[in-house]
Design a protein around this motif. Structure first.
Motif, PDB file in Angstrom:
ATOM      1  N   SER A 105      26.130  33.240  16.333  1.00 32.30           N
ATOM      2  CA  SER A 105      25.738  31.846  16.514  1.00 32.30           C
ATOM      3  C   SER A 105      27.005  31.006  16.492  1.00 32.30           C
ATOM      4  CB  SER A 105      24.781  31.403  15.395  1.00 32.30           C
ATOM      5  OG  SER A 105      25.474  31.285  14.161  1.00 32.30           O
ATOM      6  N   GLU A 106      26.854  29.699  16.529  1.00 32.14           N
ATOM      7  CA  GLU A 106      28.012  28.812  16.482  1.00 32.14           C
ATOM      8  C   GLU A 106      28.663  28.802  15.102  1.00 32.14           C
ATOM      9  OE1 GLU A 106      29.238  27.541  19.010  1.00 32.14           O
ATOM     10  OE2 GLU A 106      27.685  27.251  20.527  1.00 32.14           O
ATOM     11  N   THR A 107      27.995  29.359  14.090  1.00 33.14           N
ATOM     12  CA  THR A 107      28.525  29.354  12.724  1.00 33.14           C
ATOM     13  C   THR A 107      28.646  30.753  12.120  1.00 33.14           C
ATOM     14  OG1 THR A 107      26.295  28.996  11.834  1.00 33.14           O
ATOM     15  CG2 THR A 107      27.640  27.046  12.262  1.00 33.14           C
ATOM     16  N   LEU A 108      28.263  31.789  12.864  1.00 35.33           N
ATOM     17  CA  LEU A 108      28.343  33.165  12.378  1.00 35.33           C
ATOM     18  C   LEU A 108      29.237  33.982  13.297  1.00 35.33           C
ATOM     19  CD1 LEU A 108      24.735  34.296  11.285  1.00 35.33           C
ATOM     20  CD2 LEU A 108      26.750  34.057   9.829  1.00 35.33           C
ATOM     21  N   SER A 109      30.309  34.539  12.750  1.00 41.02           N
ATOM     22  CA  SER A 109      31.223  35.381  13.519  1.00 41.02           C
ATOM     23  C   SER A 109      30.935  36.846  13.252  1.00 41.02           C
ATOM     24  CB  SER A 109      32.675  35.083  13.133  1.00 41.02           C
ATOM     25  OG  SER A 109      33.068  33.803  13.558  1.00 41.02           O
ATOM     26  N   ARG A 126      45.830  41.500  14.691  1.00 35.44           N
ATOM     27  CA  ARG A 126      45.379  42.076  15.955  1.00 35.44           C
ATOM     28  C   ARG A 126      44.866  41.032  16.953  1.00 35.44           C
ATOM     29  NH1 ARG A 126      42.223  47.657  14.049  1.00 35.44           N
ATOM     30  NH2 ARG A 126      43.597  48.096  12.267  1.00 35.44           N
ATOM     31  N   LEU A 127      44.291  39.945  16.440  1.00 35.42           N
ATOM     32  CA  LEU A 127      43.716  38.937  17.326  1.00 35.42           C
ATOM     33  C   LEU A 127      44.602  37.708  17.485  1.00 35.42           C
ATOM     34  CD1 LEU A 127      40.020  39.097  16.067  1.00 35.42           C
ATOM     35  CD2 LEU A 127      40.831  39.775  18.340  1.00 35.42           C
ATOM     36  N   ILE A 145      36.221  32.188  16.704  1.00 36.72           N
ATOM     37  CA  ILE A 145      37.545  31.733  17.135  1.00 36.72           C
ATOM     38  C   ILE A 145      37.574  31.387  18.619  1.00 36.72           C
ATOM     39  CG2 ILE A 145      38.717  33.006  15.320  1.00 36.72           C
ATOM     40  CD1 ILE A 145      39.501  35.102  17.374  1.00 36.72           C
ATOM     41  N   SER A 146      36.554  31.783  19.345  1.00 37.59           N
ATOM     42  CA  SER A 146      36.464  31.480  20.774  1.00 37.59           C
ATOM     43  C   SER A 146      34.983  31.393  21.140  1.00 37.59           C
ATOM     44  CB  SER A 146      37.143  32.576  21.596  1.00 37.59           C
ATOM     45  OG  SER A 146      36.838  32.440  22.973  1.00 37.59           O
ATOM     46  N   HIS A 147      34.672  30.637  22.180  1.00 33.63           N
ATOM     47  CA  HIS A 147      33.285  30.561  22.623  1.00 33.63           C
ATOM     48  C   HIS A 147      32.908  31.769  23.479  1.00 33.63           C
ATOM     49  CE1 HIS A 147      35.326  28.970  26.183  1.00 33.63           C
ATOM     50  NE2 HIS A 147      34.230  29.221  26.875  1.00 33.63           N
ATOM     51  N   GLU A 148      33.888  32.660  23.760  1.00 37.10           N
ATOM     52  CA  GLU A 148      33.620  33.898  24.494  1.00 37.10           C
ATOM     53  C   GLU A 148      34.219  35.073  23.736  1.00 37.10           C
ATOM     54  OE1 GLU A 148      33.521  32.080  29.037  1.00 37.10           O
ATOM     55  OE2 GLU A 148      35.363  33.018  28.321  1.00 37.10           O
ATOM     56  N   LEU A 149      33.793  36.294  24.089  1.00 35.94           N
ATOM     57  CA  LEU A 149      34.282  37.483  23.406  1.00 35.94           C
ATOM     58  C   LEU A 149      35.757  37.706  23.689  1.00 35.94           C
ATOM     59  CD1 LEU A 149      31.127  37.977  23.422  1.00 35.94           C
ATOM     60  CD2 LEU A 149      31.678  40.403  23.441  1.00 35.94           C
ATOM     61  N   ILE A 150      36.451  38.245  22.686  1.00 38.69           N
ATOM     62  CA  ILE A 150      37.856  38.617  22.827  1.00 38.69           C
ATOM     63  C   ILE A 150      37.997  40.097  22.488  1.00 38.69           C
ATOM     64  CG2 ILE A 150      40.216  38.271  22.007  1.00 38.69           C
ATOM     65  CD1 ILE A 150      39.365  35.420  21.193  1.00 38.69           C
TER      66      ILE A 150
END
Length: 386
Positions: free
Chosen positions: A214-218, A245-246, A194-199
């Protein structure tokens, strides 16, 4: 068998130590209780401090890391509808990189096998003897045959549940521990992050974390009870909780699900006679601060340098200082990981006072660049003493 250093455990600590010793011309044998497929497939931590990246690159095992790792220059905190990006690189000049622990292990295994160095998988009944003297030995069974490895030094890199720490007499070891009253339900999903950085999110339902492999694994986490049964969390319930929550999620097939307990643990000292502990064998941190693998790498930097001085020049100063140097960093990292955990999680037994203190802490962090600097410099990794 005979070698200079017997290494128990083929995780990041044991494999990196073996690799660094080989580059220094020191003979080491690595013994692992699990199979190669198991250690290369288990999903663990996935964030590397810049110092850890530099260590792996300098050791010659960072090519794939540099190609496939995901550099992050910031992270986001969320609380009661508010958001704050902590600008790690602007504040510190450094960054972190997402690269799974299992990928680090794959790279180190490949390097060891390519060099033709001894790496014994599926070693059963591992035990050590003689660590209080100059000629310790490691015993194990492989393929039904008993084996013995005589060495000068034993490195216990076999994790929290390994045998190395238990080989130290109880009277010679001090255990300091805190077990937290919650756990993380973690999933790996085939979904775009959902973001390119950690939330990191603090919510009245509990903590949540959004990261990726990765770009396809959350990789996503929810605060839950420490005795939570993952079977009680069908996919629909998980996605609904993450969205609350997010704020938003990208759903996809969940390919892994599990519960991770939360604890702070330190064993002191990290050396007894000819046995040296490194990584999770000596310390555990709650994963909120993303420090477990990084601490292991920091330990190994010191231990490799100490053994290099001992075997090549007969120096013992750094070996004698090993525990002090490592524990100084361990306790700073424990403090940071505890602070992040305390600030971001819901405590069911907390009263109104504690809730308001947590909220004030986050509000101060959102507003104060000095507070953000403190978080940032710890998150990207403190300087190495060795």
């Amino acid at each position: 068998m005979r070698c200079q250093v017997g290494i128990i455990g083929a995780g990041p600590a044991g494999l990196l130590l073996g690799h660094l010793l080989h580059r220094a011309g020191i003979d080491a044998v690595v013994i692992e209780a699990r199979s190669r497929s198991y250690i290369e497939g288990r999903i663990r931590a996935g964030l590397l401090e810049q110092g850890s990246v530099e260590t792996l690159v300098e050791a010659g095992v960072g090519d794939r890391l540099l190609r496939e790792g995901l550099p992050h220059e910031g992270l986001e905190l969320r609380h009661e509808g508010g958001r704050r990006r902590i600008e790690l690189t602007r504040l510190t000049g450094r960054r972190v990189t997402i690269y799974g622990q299992q990928e680090v292990v794959k790279d180190l295994v490949a390097a060891r096998l390519a060099a033709g160095l001894p790496l014994h998988f599926d070693a059963a009944g591992v035990r050590v003897e003689g660590i209080d003297g100059p000629r310790p030995a490691i015993h194990f069974t492989q393929g039904g045959e008993p084996r013995r490895l005589d060495c000068d030094i034993v490195a216990g890199c076999d994790g929290f549940h390994g045998i190395a720490r238990d080989a130290i007499p109880a009277a010679a070891l001090r255990i300091l521990e805190r077990v937290y009253p919650f756990a993380w339900l973690g999933i790996l999903a085939e979904a775009r992050p959902i973001s390119h950085e950690l939330i990191y999110a603090r919510h009245h339902d509990g903590f949540a974390l959004a990261t990726m492999r990765s770009e396809t694994l959350s990789r996503l986490y929810l605060q839950c009870a420490p005795d939570e049964d993952p079977a009680n969390w069908p996919d629909g319930r998980i996605w609904a909780a993450l969205e609350r929550r997010l704020g938003a999620v990208n759903e996809g097939p969940i390919i892994q699900k599990g519960v991770t307990g939360m604890r702070s643990f330190v064993a002191e000292p990290m050396r007894f006679g000819s046995l040296f502990l490194a990584g999770d064998a000596a310390h555990i941190v709650p994963p909120t601060g993303a420090k477990g693998m990084n601490l292991a790498i920091a330990d190994v930097r010191v231990l490799a340098a100490a053994l290099d001085g001992f075997f090549r020049r007969g120096e013992t100063r750094l070996m004698d200082e090993y525990s002090r140097i490592c524990l100084a960093r361990v306790w700073k990292v424990q403090r940071f990981s505890w602070w992040m955990t305390q600030m971001l999680h819901r405590y069911d037994a907390e009263d109104g006072f504690e809730h308001h203190v947590q909220a004030a802490e986050l509000d101060y962090l959102f507003q104060s660049e000095a507070a953000q600097m403190t978080l940032a410099e710890n998150y990207v990794g403190l300087p190495y003493e060795v």
